[in-house]
Design a protein around this motif. Structure first.
Motif, PDB file in Angstrom:
ATOM      1  N   TYR A 311      36.849  39.506  37.278  1.00  0.00           N
ATOM      2  CA  TYR A 311      37.128  40.790  36.821  1.00  0.00           C
ATOM      3  C   TYR A 311      36.541  41.272  35.812  1.00  0.00           C
ATOM      4  CZ  TYR A 311      39.542  43.892  33.980  1.00  0.00           C
ATOM      5  OH  TYR A 311      40.458  45.259  33.059  1.00  0.00           O
ATOM      6  N   SER A 312      35.673  42.146  35.545  1.00  0.00           N
ATOM      7  CA  SER A 312      35.308  43.154  34.840  1.00  0.00           C
ATOM      8  C   SER A 312      35.138  44.547  35.495  1.00  0.00           C
ATOM      9  CB  SER A 312      33.578  42.823  35.498  1.00  0.00           C
ATOM     10  OG  SER A 312      32.643  43.096  34.597  1.00  0.00           O
ATOM     11  N   GLU A 313      34.839  45.720  34.154  1.00  0.00           N
ATOM     12  CA  GLU A 313      35.319  46.563  33.800  1.00  0.00           C
ATOM     13  C   GLU A 313      33.544  47.570  34.675  1.00  0.00           C
ATOM     14  OE1 GLU A 313      36.541  48.060  30.405  1.00  0.00           O
ATOM     15  OE2 GLU A 313      38.938  47.622  30.248  1.00  0.00           O
ATOM     16  N   LEU A 316      33.363  49.414  38.103  1.00  0.00           N
ATOM     17  CA  LEU A 316      33.505  51.040  37.491  1.00  0.00           C
ATOM     18  C   LEU A 316      32.106  51.715  38.228  1.00  0.00           C
ATOM     19  CD1 LEU A 316      36.042  52.059  38.609  1.00  0.00           C
ATOM     20  CD2 LEU A 316      36.040  52.708  35.843  1.00  0.00           C
ATOM     21  N   VAL A 344      38.211  47.057  39.881  1.00  0.00           N
ATOM     22  CA  VAL A 344      37.478  46.377  38.557  1.00  0.00           C
ATOM     23  C   VAL A 344      37.599  44.702  39.058  1.00  0.00           C
ATOM     24  CG1 VAL A 344      37.023  47.925  37.541  1.00  0.00           C
ATOM     25  CG2 VAL A 344      39.217  46.389  37.412  1.00  0.00           C
ATOM     26  N   SER A 367      31.123  38.678  33.991  1.00  0.00           N
ATOM     27  CA  SER A 367      32.901  38.734  33.507  1.00  0.00           C
ATOM     28  C   SER A 367      33.627  37.431  33.194  1.00  0.00           C
ATOM     29  CB  SER A 367      32.644  38.817  35.042  1.00  0.00           C
ATOM     30  OG  SER A 367      32.157  38.267  36.204  1.00  0.00           O
TER      31      SER A 367
END
Length: 439
Positions: A311-313, A316, A344, A367
């Protein structure tokens, strides 16, 4: 014609093998054999054991071969075959003495002795039954890259080797008996094609020789709609496509080696999976475009799966983020099975821990990463199934009724695979209940 270890496990089985080969003698068969059942596992354990335990395992390997040889062969032939086995075991013992536990090269050399010994036994067995046969060690034929433990064949060099060695033997009316599972690098170092690689050997030979058919002789009546050990109502599939068979092999069906279909597809050679314990059975025929009566062909299961959630913004609207992730898995030699993506996050399944710790360390630099183990992939296989409006509804309704939660879903780009990640301890329940959709 490839015969697995269970097809060589007793004198009765070898008599059957000889009858099968004799029956198809007019079709100029080329025979590929695995090691005797259980022998490869014993061989690859040798470098990790103490000297005392190594001696015990070598005695066990000798006993396995000796009992079979005494049961099948006449006395004079029995002595000749046993002398060959003892000579190979002496070579093996010398190699094991010097082998390093962290050397894949050493492991491949050691693992090759199972097929070398079994191919000699089958060659002499056919001769005793009146069929001219000739043993061929595949290191003279199948030239591979340097990926020890899971080598890939080099088509140009392998084609030259097979045509040079095999074709004259066939022309003389002799049956070649080829060692499965093994090959050699350009400079002659022994390699193995991965576990179950004897199927791959047969497929490579079929590819080069443009065989009429590749036959995989095993101990089951073909490819089933599900694992019959899990689903008692599972039934053999008469015909299936190359793509469907490949998906089944990749996602848990143990009848075929996952790589074994590829050369057959390239050459357009049909593959037939047959049962040496029931040689008159029709088996399963694998072709390009089979006739079909229903879209779903089978349900398969792959257990002990690892799920990695990333998961990592930063993902995007960023270019190259996926390349960054997958380059790390490639860097550490980890193969990915399934992928599911949102804006994301990326979820990835693996069937091999490998150097995952190193990958996770690097992923965490940019991440958030979680790793979940003790999972399974259950796959529903069939051409066109992802276009069905009702099937996904039926799948999730069926699992919900059994209170089986789904951790991840992946729809295959080939339109023949819906895969679900679930808890490992519910895998058999899921296979059994989903099989009801196609029964």
């Amino acid at each position: 014609m490839k015969f697995g270890g269970t097809s060589l496990s007793a004198a009765k089985r070898i008599h059957t093998l000889c009858k099968i080969v004799s029956r198809q003698k007019g079709k100029h068969p080329v025979v590929v054999v695995s090691a005797l059942a259980g022998v490869t596992n014993l061989l690859i354990s040798l470098p990790t054991l103490s000297v005392t335990h190594q001696a015990r395992i070598l005695r066990e390997i000798r006993k396995t071969h000796k009992l079979l040889i005494e049961e099948f062969f006449h006395k004079k032939a029995h002595q000749e075959v046993m002398a060959y086995i003892d000579k190979q075991l002496d070579k093996l013992a010398a190699i094991v003495k010097k082998a390093q536990t962290d050397s894949k090269e050493d492991f491949d050399v050691i693992a090759s002795f199972g097929e070398i010994m079994s191919s000699f036994i089958i060659t002499r067995a056919l001769e005793q039954e009146g069929i001219m046969a000739f043993q061929i060690i595949a290191t003279d034929l199948i030239i591979t890259n340097n990926t020890f433990g899971a080598a890939e064949f080099l088509p140009k060099l392998t084609t030259a080797g097979i045509k040079r060695v095999i074709k004259p033997i066939i022309k003389d009316g002799i049956v070649p008996i080829v060692t499965g599972f093994i090959g050699a690098t350009r400079d002659g170092k022994t390699t193995t094609l991965g576990r179950g690689g004897s199927d791959y050997t047969a497929s490579i030979l079929g590819f080069v020789l443009r065989a009429n058919e590749i036959q995989i002789w095993t101990d089951v009546d073909g490819i089933f709609t599900a694992d019959p050990r899990i689903v008692k109502t599972a039934s053999p599939i008469k015909t299936i496509s190359f793509k469907e068979a490949s998906e089944l092999a990749t996602f848990g069906a143990r009848v075929l080696h996952p790589k074994s279909i590829k050369p057959a597809i390239q050459a357009g050679v049909p593959v037939r999976v047959l049962n040496s314990f029931n040689p008159d059975g029709p088996g399963t025929l694998i072709v390009e475009n089979p006739r079909r009566s229903r879209p779903v062909r089978a349900v398969s299961c792959k257990k002990r799966i690892i799920l990695v959630n990333i998961y990592s913004e930063e993902m995007l609207l960023q270019k190259g983020f996926f390349a960054r992730i997958f380059s790390l898995f490639a860097k550490y030699g980890i193969s990915v099975d399934l992928v599911s993506v949102s804006e994301v996050s990326v979820s990835i399944t693996l069937d091999n821990e490998g150097m995952l710790t190193k990958v996770v360390e690097e992923l965490r630099k940019f991440s958030s990463v979680t790793v979940k183990r003790n999972l399974a992939i259950v796959s529903i296989i069939g051409k066109g199934i992802t276009r069905s409006a009702n099937l996904p509804k039926a799948i999730f309704a069926t699992l919900a009724k059994q209170k089986i939660p789904v951790r991840m879903v992946s729809l295959g780009a080939t339109d023949i695979n819906i895969s679900l990640v679930i808890d490992n301890d519910r895998a058999d329940d899921a296979v059994e209940t989903l099989h009801g959709i196609i029964a």
